[in-house]
Design a protein around this motif. Sequence first.
Motif, mmCIF file in Angstrom:
data_model
loop_
_atom_site.group_PDB
_atom_site.id
_atom_site.type_symbol
_atom_site.label_atom_id
_atom_site.label_comp_id
_atom_site.label_asym_id
_atom_site.label_seq_id
_atom_site.Cartn_x
_atom_site.Cartn_y
_atom_site.Cartn_z
ATOM 1 N N LEU A 93 0.807 -1.217 0.000
ATOM 2 C CA LEU A 93 0.000 0.000 0.000
ATOM 3 C C LEU A 93 0.843 1.272 0.000
ATOM 4 C CD1 LEU A 93 -2.864 -1.123 2.406
ATOM 5 C CD2 LEU A 93 -2.850 -1.122 -0.097
ATOM 6 N N SER A 94 2.120 1.167 0.347
ATOM 7 C CA SER A 94 2.985 2.350 0.264
ATOM 8 C C SER A 94 3.740 2.407 -1.063
ATOM 9 C CB SER A 94 3.969 2.391 1.433
ATOM 10 O OG SER A 94 4.921 1.347 1.346
ATOM 11 N N VAL A 95 4.044 1.251 -1.647
ATOM 12 C CA VAL A 95 4.825 1.196 -2.883
ATOM 13 C C VAL A 95 3.955 1.375 -4.130
ATOM 14 C CG1 VAL A 95 6.140 -0.416 -4.330
ATOM 15 C CG2 VAL A 95 6.719 -0.143 -1.918
ATOM 16 N N ALA A 96 2.838 0.672 -4.196
ATOM 17 C CA ALA A 96 2.008 0.699 -5.411
ATOM 18 C C ALA A 96 1.639 2.108 -5.864
ATOM 19 C CB ALA A 96 0.758 -0.160 -5.222
ATOM 20 N N PRO A 97 1.222 3.009 -4.951
ATOM 21 C CA PRO A 97 0.858 4.361 -5.421
ATOM 22 C C PRO A 97 2.016 5.147 -6.054
ATOM 23 C CG PRO A 97 -0.062 3.954 -3.253
ATOM 24 C CD PRO A 97 0.881 2.823 -3.549
ATOM 25 N N LYS A 98 3.246 4.751 -5.771
ATOM 26 C CA LYS A 98 4.391 5.446 -6.349
ATOM 27 C C LYS A 98 4.635 5.041 -7.799
ATOM 28 C CE LYS A 98 6.534 5.999 -1.904
ATOM 29 N NZ LYS A 98 7.453 5.492 -0.927
ATOM 30 N N PHE A 99 4.097 3.891 -8.198
ATOM 31 C CA PHE A 99 4.367 3.377 -9.534
ATOM 32 C C PHE A 99 3.130 3.250 -10.414
ATOM 33 C CE2 PHE A 99 7.849 1.924 -6.883
ATOM 34 C CZ PHE A 99 8.934 2.295 -7.642
ATOM 35 N N VAL A 100 1.965 3.113 -9.793
ATOM 36 C CA VAL A 100 0.732 2.911 -10.555
ATOM 37 C C VAL A 100 -0.229 4.045 -10.212
ATOM 38 C CG1 VAL A 100 -1.155 1.327 -11.078
ATOM 39 C CG2 VAL A 100 1.086 0.411 -10.411
ATOM 40 N N ASP A 101 -0.492 4.884 -11.182
ATOM 41 C CA ASP A 101 -1.372 6.029 -10.979
ATOM 42 C C ASP A 101 -2.815 5.536 -10.875
ATOM 43 O OD1 ASP A 101 -2.375 8.602 -10.794
ATOM 44 O OD2 ASP A 101 -2.345 8.928 -12.970
ATOM 45 N N ALA A 102 -3.347 5.557 -9.652
ATOM 46 C CA ALA A 102 -4.712 5.079 -9.417
ATOM 47 C C ALA A 102 -5.275 5.812 -8.204
ATOM 48 C CB ALA A 102 -4.718 3.573 -9.206
ATOM 49 N N ASP A 103 -6.517 5.497 -7.884
ATOM 50 C CA ASP A 103 -7.193 6.174 -6.777
ATOM 51 C C ASP A 103 -7.364 5.299 -5.544
ATOM 52 O OD1 ASP A 103 -7.751 8.686 -8.176
ATOM 53 O OD2 ASP A 103 -9.006 7.430 -9.453
ATOM 54 N N VAL A 104 -7.440 3.975 -5.747
ATOM 55 C CA VAL A 104 -7.698 3.055 -4.639
ATOM 56 C C VAL A 104 -6.809 1.826 -4.813
ATOM 57 C CG1 VAL A 104 -9.459 1.619 -3.523
ATOM 58 C CG2 VAL A 104 -10.097 3.840 -4.451
ATOM 59 N N TYR A 105 -6.256 1.347 -3.696
ATOM 60 C CA TYR A 105 -5.394 0.171 -3.697
ATOM 61 C C TYR A 105 -5.870 -0.741 -2.574
ATOM 62 C CZ TYR A 105 -2.543 3.606 -6.120
ATOM 63 O OH TYR A 105 -2.108 4.571 -6.988
ATOM 64 N N GLY A 106 -5.878 -2.046 -2.831
ATOM 65 C CA GLY A 106 -6.322 -2.954 -1.781
ATOM 66 C C GLY A 106 -5.716 -4.331 -1.906
ATOM 67 N N MET A 107 -5.719 -5.028 -0.776
ATOM 68 C CA MET A 107 -5.279 -6.415 -0.708
ATOM 69 C C MET A 107 -6.358 -7.175 0.045
ATOM 70 S SD MET A 107 -2.005 -8.104 1.287
ATOM 71 C CE MET A 107 -0.711 -7.682 0.141
ATOM 72 N N TYR A 108 -6.876 -8.222 -0.584
ATOM 73 C CA TYR A 108 -7.875 -9.081 0.039
ATOM 74 C C TYR A 108 -7.246 -10.441 0.301
ATOM 75 C CZ TYR A 108 -11.558 -5.875 -1.546
ATOM 76 O OH TYR A 108 -12.349 -4.792 -1.758
ATOM 77 N N LEU A 109 -7.461 -10.987 1.487
ATOM 78 C CA LEU A 109 -7.039 -12.344 1.801
ATOM 79 C C LEU A 109 -8.284 -13.176 2.040
ATOM 80 C CD1 LEU A 109 -4.059 -11.557 4.196
ATOM 81 C CD2 LEU A 109 -4.025 -11.934 1.721
ATOM 82 N N PHE A 110 -8.304 -14.383 1.467
ATOM 83 C CA PHE A 110 -9.489 -15.240 1.495
ATOM 84 C C PHE A 110 -9.298 -16.440 2.414
ATOM 85 C CE2 PHE A 110 -9.768 -14.045 -3.261
ATOM 86 C CZ PHE A 110 -10.374 -12.838 -2.976
ATOM 87 N N ASP A 111 -10.430 -16.990 2.859
ATOM 88 C CA ASP A 111 -10.399 -18.280 3.534
ATOM 89 C C ASP A 111 -10.453 -19.359 2.448
ATOM 90 O OD1 ASP A 111 -13.080 -18.555 2.727
ATOM 91 O OD2 ASP A 111 -13.885 -18.154 4.727
ATOM 92 N N ASP A 112 -10.569 -20.615 2.842
ATOM 93 C CA ASP A 112 -10.553 -21.702 1.861
ATOM 94 C C ASP A 112 -11.759 -21.716 0.934
ATOM 95 O OD1 ASP A 112 -8.088 -22.561 2.740
ATOM 96 O OD2 ASP A 112 -8.932 -23.998 4.164
ATOM 97 N N GLU A 113 -12.853 -21.054 1.327
ATOM 98 C CA GLU A 113 -14.048 -20.978 0.477
ATOM 99 C C GLU A 113 -14.101 -19.680 -0.329
ATOM 100 O OE1 GLU A 113 -14.600 -22.071 3.904
ATOM 101 O OE2 GLU A 113 -14.260 -24.035 3.020
ATOM 102 N N LEU A 114 -12.988 -18.941 -0.356
ATOM 103 C CA LEU A 114 -12.861 -17.675 -1.081
ATOM 104 C C LEU A 114 -13.714 -16.558 -0.498
ATOM 105 C CD1 LEU A 114 -12.713 -18.936 -4.774
ATOM 106 C CD2 LEU A 114 -10.805 -18.306 -3.292
ATOM 107 N N ASN A 115 -14.071 -16.675 0.768
ATOM 108 C CA ASN A 115 -14.718 -15.570 1.469
ATOM 109 C C ASN A 115 -13.628 -14.642 1.981
ATOM 110 O OD1 ASN A 115 -17.442 -16.645 1.334
ATOM 111 N ND2 ASN A 115 -16.721 -18.192 2.787
#
Length: 179
Positions: free
Chosen positions: A34-56
Amino acid sequence: MTAISSMQKQESLALATSLIHRSRSLDDLQKTFLSVAPKFVDADVYGMYLFDDELNTETTFSYQANPKFLNEYESFRSNDPLLKYLLKKKKFTHSLGIFNRQDWFRQPLHEFLANWGLDYSIEAPLIIDGHVKGTLNIARGGCEYFEQDSLTLARFLCNEINFAYKSISELEELKRELS
């Protein structure tokens, strides 16, 4: 001047890659993304999702994202064509990588994003043992699509984050087995 700018960009990217691979926990890794991506990719929102085994969604980390947007997306997730493509192909994707511009603007995902001032999306998988365990998401508003340079850098950074994610997850699994 251009050569210096290119050299500075390469050095900056090398530093970012080093920071990614020095991450020792998922918390460190998400903070780095979340600190690196905005320096290289011009965008408005950045996120990381982690899932359980059922993709929730188990965990969400974001930068510049409205919490209401994130909550609404959870109810929309099963209709996300980029996510469906990512789950099937297990690779980096983006709005106009799957759809032509006219078809993209007709997608319910575009309509959902547009309600939040966003127009285009990048999604990349976090994969362990051939299974998608999360995604990296980048979204952008406005009429202009991601520049080719931004897409190339996003792909590179997402791949590096995935490699680091695998290493951290394997280390955490080993620690659990040893304790």
